[in-house]
Design an enzyme around this catalytic site. Structure first.
Site, mmCIF file in Angstrom:
data_model
loop_
_atom_site.group_PDB
_atom_site.id
_atom_site.type_symbol
_atom_site.label_atom_id
_atom_site.label_comp_id
_atom_site.label_asym_id
_atom_site.label_seq_id
_atom_site.Cartn_x
_atom_site.Cartn_y
_atom_site.Cartn_z
ATOM 1 N N LYS A 86 0.929 -1.118 -0.084
ATOM 2 C CA LYS A 86 -0.043 -0.017 0.004
ATOM 3 C C LYS A 86 0.958 1.534 -0.130
ATOM 4 O O LYS A 86 1.957 1.616 0.781
ATOM 5 C CB LYS A 86 -0.619 0.336 1.409
ATOM 6 C CG LYS A 86 -2.365 0.830 1.201
ATOM 7 C CD LYS A 86 -2.893 -0.057 2.278
ATOM 8 C CE LYS A 86 -3.961 0.779 2.328
ATOM 9 N NZ LYS A 86 -4.976 0.943 3.239
HETATM 10 O O1 G3P Z 1 -9.526 1.782 3.738
HETATM 11 C C1 G3P Z 1 -9.253 3.305 4.249
HETATM 12 C C2 G3P Z 1 -9.668 3.138 5.621
HETATM 13 O O2 G3P Z 1 -8.677 2.707 6.212
HETATM 14 C C3 G3P Z 1 -9.498 4.483 6.430
HETATM 15 O O3 G3P Z 1 -11.040 4.708 7.161
HETATM 16 O O4 G3P Z 1 -12.669 4.905 8.384
HETATM 17 O O5 G3P Z 1 -10.034 6.177 8.239
HETATM 18 O O6 G3P Z 1 -11.493 6.618 6.714
HETATM 19 P P1 G3P Z 1 -11.260 5.512 7.606
#
Ligand code: G3P
Length: 215
Positions: free
Chosen positions: A83
């Site tokens: 990633k």
């Molecule tokens: O896959 C990306 C994710 O982990 C981000 O999610 O909820 O932190 O915006 P969030």
């Protein structure tokens, strides 16, 4: 549409695997920081549990550092996907890794032009963060539609991986749009299976049977 779980928590991953719905895993440094074990150790265990792609994120912000980290991460297992953050240095790393046959998930994507660039550089997956766009009053799912349109237009093979998913409607819309993958927290997988009429119906079936004295 493939289902990935967005977590570094082994118990959640095991539960999703047992439910028969899991195609892969995405992790990031914030998710890894919530767990007690070191990141690489966790990744090793995840790769043993899940045969599908497991995204492992680099922390470097320069291409040289990203590539050095990637070299170590790919040693963990064959199903590790690197990633890489979507910045200019990230494009350099994506190109180099793609040329070496290493799969890259381009992360922190917030515009269709970033998505176009990572596809051109050779990313296997693009991760637009829909929830974080919604958080700033911008339509996250519109971005998914735009990326799908652009990728189809030019026949890119980069898979659209909907990330930063917050609720079941994100998943439903992604499926209607034909996204390749959705990565979601365990909570959202759990919400997808629930329906109040299913619970009410099940309770009634059992109650009716018992009322008839069938025990
Ligand atoms: O896959 C990306 C994710 O982990 C981000 O999610 O909820 O932190 O915006 P969030």
């Amino acid at each position: 549409m493939k289902f990935f779980i967005d977590t570094a928590n082994i118990e959640e991953i095991k539960t999703a695997v047992a439910m028969g719905v899991l195609d892969g895993v995405t992790t990031n440094p914030s998710l890894a920081a919530r767990e007690a074990a070191p990141y690489k150790e966790i990744l090793g265990e995840i790769c043993r549990i899940v045969p599908g792609p497991v995204s492992a994120e680099v922390l470097s912000t320069d291409a040289k550092g990203m590539l050095a980290e990637a070299e170590e991460l790919v040693k963990i297992a064959d199903n590790v996907v690197i990633k890489i953050p979507t910045i200019a240095e990230g494009l350099v790393a994506i190109k180099a890794l793609a040329e070496d046959g290493i799969k890259v998930n381009a992360t922190l994507v917030f515009s269709s032009m970033q998505a176009l660039l990572v596809a051109k550089a050779g990313a296997a997956y693009v991760s637009p963060f829909v929830g974080r766009l919604d958080d700033i009053s911008t339509d996250g799912m519109q971005l998914i539609e735009d990326i799908i349109t652009i990728y189809h237009q030019y026949n890119f093979n980069t898979e659209v991986l909907v990330a930063s998913v917050r609720h079941p409607m994100h998943v439903q819309q992604a499926a209607l749009m034909g996204a390749d993958v959705v990565t979601m927290p365990f909570k959202v997988i759990d919400q997808l299976i629930k329906h109040p009429l299913t619970d009410i119906g099940l309770e009634k079936f059992i109650a009716d049977y018992k009322k008839a004295g069938k025990n």
